[in-house]
Design a protein around this motif. Structure first.
Motif, PDB file in Angstrom:
ATOM      1  N   TYR A  97     -10.493 -21.273  -3.838  1.00  0.00           N
ATOM      2  CA  TYR A  97      -9.986 -21.233  -5.212  1.00  0.00           C
ATOM      3  C   TYR A  97     -11.025 -21.705  -6.216  1.00  0.00           C
ATOM      4  O   TYR A  97     -11.152 -21.137  -7.313  1.00  0.00           O
ATOM      5  CB  TYR A  97      -8.717 -22.073  -5.328  1.00  0.00           C
ATOM      6  CG  TYR A  97      -7.479 -21.345  -4.887  1.00  0.00           C
ATOM      7  CD1 TYR A  97      -6.798 -20.502  -5.753  1.00  0.00           C
ATOM      8  CD2 TYR A  97      -6.997 -21.483  -3.594  1.00  0.00           C
ATOM      9  CE1 TYR A  97      -5.655 -19.819  -5.346  1.00  0.00           C
ATOM     10  CE2 TYR A  97      -5.854 -20.803  -3.180  1.00  0.00           C
ATOM     11  CZ  TYR A  97      -5.199 -19.969  -4.063  1.00  0.00           C
ATOM     12  OH  TYR A  97      -4.084 -19.283  -3.647  1.00  0.00           O
ATOM     13  N   PHE A 299      -4.077 -22.885  -7.526  1.00  0.00           N
ATOM     14  CA  PHE A 299      -4.213 -21.803  -8.503  1.00  0.00           C
ATOM     15  C   PHE A 299      -4.015 -22.313  -9.926  1.00  0.00           C
ATOM     16  O   PHE A 299      -4.888 -22.158 -10.780  1.00  0.00           O
ATOM     17  CB  PHE A 299      -3.207 -20.699  -8.185  1.00  0.00           C
ATOM     18  CG  PHE A 299      -3.095 -19.649  -9.249  1.00  0.00           C
ATOM     19  CD1 PHE A 299      -4.133 -18.753  -9.472  1.00  0.00           C
ATOM     20  CD2 PHE A 299      -1.942 -19.561 -10.037  1.00  0.00           C
ATOM     21  CE1 PHE A 299      -4.027 -17.779 -10.459  1.00  0.00           C
ATOM     22  CE2 PHE A 299      -1.838 -18.590 -11.024  1.00  0.00           C
ATOM     23  CZ  PHE A 299      -2.880 -17.701 -11.236  1.00  0.00           C
ATOM     24  N   HIS A 302      -6.538 -25.139 -11.319  1.00  0.00           N
ATOM     25  CA  HIS A 302      -7.978 -24.892 -11.319  1.00  0.00           C
ATOM     26  C   HIS A 302      -8.572 -25.333 -12.653  1.00  0.00           C
ATOM     27  O   HIS A 302      -7.928 -25.251 -13.706  1.00  0.00           O
ATOM     28  CB  HIS A 302      -8.265 -23.409 -11.072  1.00  0.00           C
ATOM     29  CG  HIS A 302      -9.707 -23.101 -10.878  1.00  0.00           C
ATOM     30  ND1 HIS A 302     -10.582 -22.942 -11.945  1.00  0.00           N
ATOM     31  CD2 HIS A 302     -10.448 -22.940  -9.753  1.00  0.00           C
ATOM     32  CE1 HIS A 302     -11.790 -22.679 -11.471  1.00  0.00           C
ATOM     33  NE2 HIS A 302     -11.738 -22.682 -10.149  1.00  0.00           N
TER      34      HIS A 302
END
Length: 377
Positions: A97, A299, A302
Motif C-alpha cells: 500500500y 488504504f 495512507h
C-alpha cells in the motif's frame, strides 16, 4: 466464562462472531477518522452545536475500536504457534500500500511529488518511518508473540494478574486520573500499550472474566463505559472555562490507554463472545469480508489519502457544514460505508496479487527456508 473461552492450540480458527466484531471495529476506526477530519468533536474554547455533541457521543462508543482489534488478535494468537510467514505477509501488505497508492495517483496525476529523496523514506520504509503508526505497532507485536506466548504458557493465573496490574499502573491508571501529560505516555499509540492489551486477551482466553459472566452484563458494561467517557468529556468541556485544568479531560478519555476505553473494549469483546452465528453462508460471508479489514485501514490511512478522502466524498454528498444534524449523520454513515467498501475492493485486488506471487514463490528455496524456520516454532 464457559465453552466460548476454552483455550485451544494450533492454528487459529476463524469464528464468525469475532470476525463480525473485527469488521465492526474497522467501521468504528473509519468513523473516528471521519469525526476527527471534519471537526465534529467538542474542543476546549470553541463553541459547539448539535453536531459536535452528537459526534462526541458517537466517538465515545467507537473509541474502543483499536483495543478491540488487538484483543481479537491476542485472543486467537495467544495459544497459536508463531508463523514468520504471517509477519512477512503483514509487512508485505504494508509495503504494498505504501508504494502502490502513490504510483496509482502518479498515473492519474493526483500525486504531488516533493523534491528530496528523504520524502521517499515513509514509502520505502513504512514500518520504520511509521507511515501507519498502527501497522508499525501491530507488526512489532506480531514479532514478539513467540516470547509473549511462551511467558503466558508458563505463568500461573496469579502471576498474570500481578504482571497485568503492574503494566496497567505504568501505562494506564495514573494518566486516567491525574491531569498530567507524562513524557512516556503516547496515548496508547505504540507497541508498549499493544503488549498490555495482548496480554489482557491472553488472560481472558485462559481464565475469562468472572464479573462479565453473561451477555447482558457485558453489553451493559460496554454501554456504561462509553456513556461515562461522554460524561467526562462533556463535563470537562462545560467546566474548563472556570477551571482550565479540565481541558485535559476533554481529550484524555479518547486515548486508547484510558481506563474506561480499555474496560469498554474488554466488555464489548466479551459481549461478542456470546453472539451466536450458525455455520453457513452468512458466517462464511462474514469471515471472507473480515479478511480485508487490515487492508481497509492501510488504504484510507495512507499518507496521501488520509487527509483527502473526506473532501473527495463531500464533493458528491455536499458539505457537512451545510447539512444540519440529520445531514451530518447521513454523510457520516455514507462516508464510512463508501470508504469501507472501496478499501475492501482494493484489498481484494491486493490479495489476488499476493496469491499469484505466492504460488510462484511456493516452489522456491526461499519458501522452503521459511517453512523450515516456521517449523522451529
Amino acid at each position: 466464562m464457559g465453552e466460548m473461552f476454552r483455550p485451544e492450540t494450533g492454528r487459529p480458527k476463524r469464528m464468525a462472531n469475532y470476525e463480525l466484531l473485527r469488521i465492526l471495529s474497522m467501521l468504528m476506526v473509519i468513523t473516528l477518522h471521519y469525526l476527527s477530519h471534519t471537526g465534529s468533536l467538542l474542543e476546549p474554547g470553541k463553541a459547539a452545536d448539535s453536531r459536535q455533541v452528537a459526534g462526541t457521543l458517537i466517538e465515545s462508543f467507537c473509541i474502543v475500536a483499536v483495543n478491540v482489534y488487538v484483543l481479537i488478535s491476542g485472543y486467537f494468537l495467544a495459544d497459536a504457534g508463531f508463523r514468520l510467514k504471517r509477519v512477512l505477509v503483514l509487512a508485505g501488505q504494508v509495503l504494498f500500500y505504501a508504494l502502490a497508492v502513490p504510483l496509482v495517483m502518479l498515473g492519474i496525476r493526483s500525486f504531488r511529488w516533493e523534491s528530496g529523496w528523504y520524502t521517499l523514506v515513509p514509502y520505502v520504509f513504512p514500518l520504520q518511518a511509521e507511515h501507519y503508526w498502527f501497522a508499525t505497532s501491530y507488526v512489532l507485536l506480531s514479532l514478539f508473540t513467540p516470547f509473549l506466548n511462551t511467558a503466558v504458557r508458563y505463568m500461573s493465573k496469579r502471576q498474570m494478574q500481578i504482571a497485568l496490574t503492574g503494566l496497567l499502573f505504568v501505562f494506564c491508571v495514573p494518566k486516567s486520573v491525574l491531569p498530567v501529560y507524562f513524557v512516556t505516555d503516547r496515548f496508547g499509540y505504540d507497541f508498549g500499550w499493544f503488549l498490555c492489551v495482548y496480554l489482557a486477551a491472553a488472560y481472558i482466553r485462559r481464565y475469562g472474566i468472572g464479573l462479565l459472566n453473561s451477555a447482558k452484563k457485558a453489553w451493559v458494561c460496554y454501554g456504561i463505559c462509553s456513556l461515562l467517557i461522554f460524561a467526562v468529556v462533556g463535563t470537562a468541556y462545560l467546566g474548563h472555562g472556570k477551571l482550565g485544568i479540565l481541558a485535559y479531560y476533554i481529550t484524555a478519555p479518547f486515548h486508547y490507554n484510558y481506563i474506561l476505553c480499555l474496560l469498554g473494549a474488554v466488555a464489548l469483546f466479551v459481549a461478542f463472545g456470546y453472539v451466536k452465528i450458525p455455520q453457513g453462508k452468512r458466517a462464511d460471508a462474514i469471515c471472507r469480508m473480515s479478511m480485508f479489514t487490515f487492508g481497509v485501514y492501510l488504504f484510507h490511512e495512507h499518507l496521501d489519502i488520509r487527509n483527502e478522502w473526506v473532501a473527495w466524498i463531500e464533493e458528491f454528498l455536499g458539505r457537512r457544514a451545510d447539512a444540519g444534524l440529520a445531514g451530518f449523520l447521513l454523510n457520516l454513515a455514507v462516508s464510512v460505508a463508501v470508504v469501507y467498501l472501496a478499501g475492501t475492493f482494493v484489498d481484494a485486488v491486493r490479495l489476488n496479487v499476493f496469491r499469484f506471487i505466492g504460488r510462484y514463490l511456493a516452489k522456491t528455496r526461499l519458501a522452503a527456508w521459511l517453512r523450515e524456520l516456521d517449523g522451529a516454532f
